[in-house]
Design a protein around this motif. Structure first.
Motif: not given
Length: 279
Positions: A159-177
């Motif tokens: 679960a920690v790995w999933l957060y680090e490699t999947r969830a966090l990069p998506v959150a940091l790359s969030l941008g306007p449509p």
């Protein structure tokens, strides 16, 4: 049934998704989410075709906002300009919410952790690097300390790995449509803002909950971050943010007054004479 994204104009067409999954980071893919994007693209094109080739309005609620943003940002810009007149995103923040951290604690005996759950954890994008969200007698955890918090909370390494490699990069790359966009959120409702563990028992004890502003689920900090992440980007031609006072997360799409205001935004954007890019 999770909240759905709806392609509207003139009739609504639901686009349900599997809440257990989450959009993948740039350069990677999630098979289920990719399938969802294909189906939504077909739905949008069909809705446009049956309505005289006019562009549609996308409406999302809660977690559906992340799926809709992922869908739009992974669609070619000419396609977006051609088929999407406006995107209305309701009850979605730019960086998760603190309440989820409380639900992940060992005392609640969480049995399964899904990527879709981890994607809603507080992000540095909204909460900053130093704002303490969980405090124990030994240390505090801010959004940037989420990996350490997840490990201390007893989540399995996967679960920690999933957060680090999947969830966090998506959150940091969030941008306007990069299509006209309106955000509608509630506010003025006590919302979990900080968890304090004053006893030596650490995260295994019952916390003292500090409440702040928000919609009862999404914190005000996450809601306000939308104005920076979405509206603050010069590439986003039209962005409007509206908050409904004393309105809960679900109330935005269920309370009669809130629904009237939400539908008003949708109908105004749908007016043929309105070009949202010029608003």
């Amino acid at each position: 049934m999770p909240p759905a994204i709806t392609a509207t104009r003139p009739a609504s067409r639901p686009a349900p998704y599997d809440f257990r999954h989450a959009p993948a980071p740039p350069g990677t893919a999630n098979r289920e989410v990719s399938r969802f994007r294909r189906r939504l693209r077909q739905l949008v094109e069909r809705a446009s075709r049956t309505n005289g080739d006019k562009p549609v309005i996308l409406v999302s609620h809660s977690q559906g906002g992340y799926f809709a943003l992922d869908f739009l940002n992974r669609s070619p810009l000419p396609w977006r300009r051609r088929f999407v007149k406006h995107f209305v995103m309701a009850s979605t923040g730019a960086g998760g919410f603190v309440l989820l951290m409380q639900t992940l604690l060992p005392s609640l005996q969480v049995r399964m952790i899904f990527p879709g759950t981890l994607s809603a954890l507080p992000s540095p994008v909204a909460f900053g690097d130093d704002t303490p969200l969980v405090v124990t007698t030994n240390r505090s955890y801010a959004a940037r300390d989420m990996l350490a918090f997840l490990a201390a909370a007893g989540l399995p390494p996967q679960a920690v790995w999933l957060y680090e490699t999947r969830a966090l990069p998506v959150a940091l790359s969030l941008g306007p449509p990069l299509v006209p966009m309106t955000c509608v959120n509630g506010g003025g409702v006590p919302t979990v803002e900080k968890l304090v563990y004053p006893c030596p028992g650490g995260l295994g004890a019952a916390p003292e909950v500090v409440y702040g502003d928000g919609d009862g689920v999404v914190n005000l900090a996450s809601i306000l971050a939308l104005d920076t992440v979405m509206g603050g980007d010069p590439r986003q031609e039209h962005y409007r943010s509206m908050r409904i006072a004393n309105m809960s997360h679900l109330g935005v799409v269920s309370d009669a007054l809130a629904l009237e205001r939400l539908l008003g935004e949708i109908l105004y954007a749908a007016t043929p004479a309105v070009d949202a890019r010029a608003m």
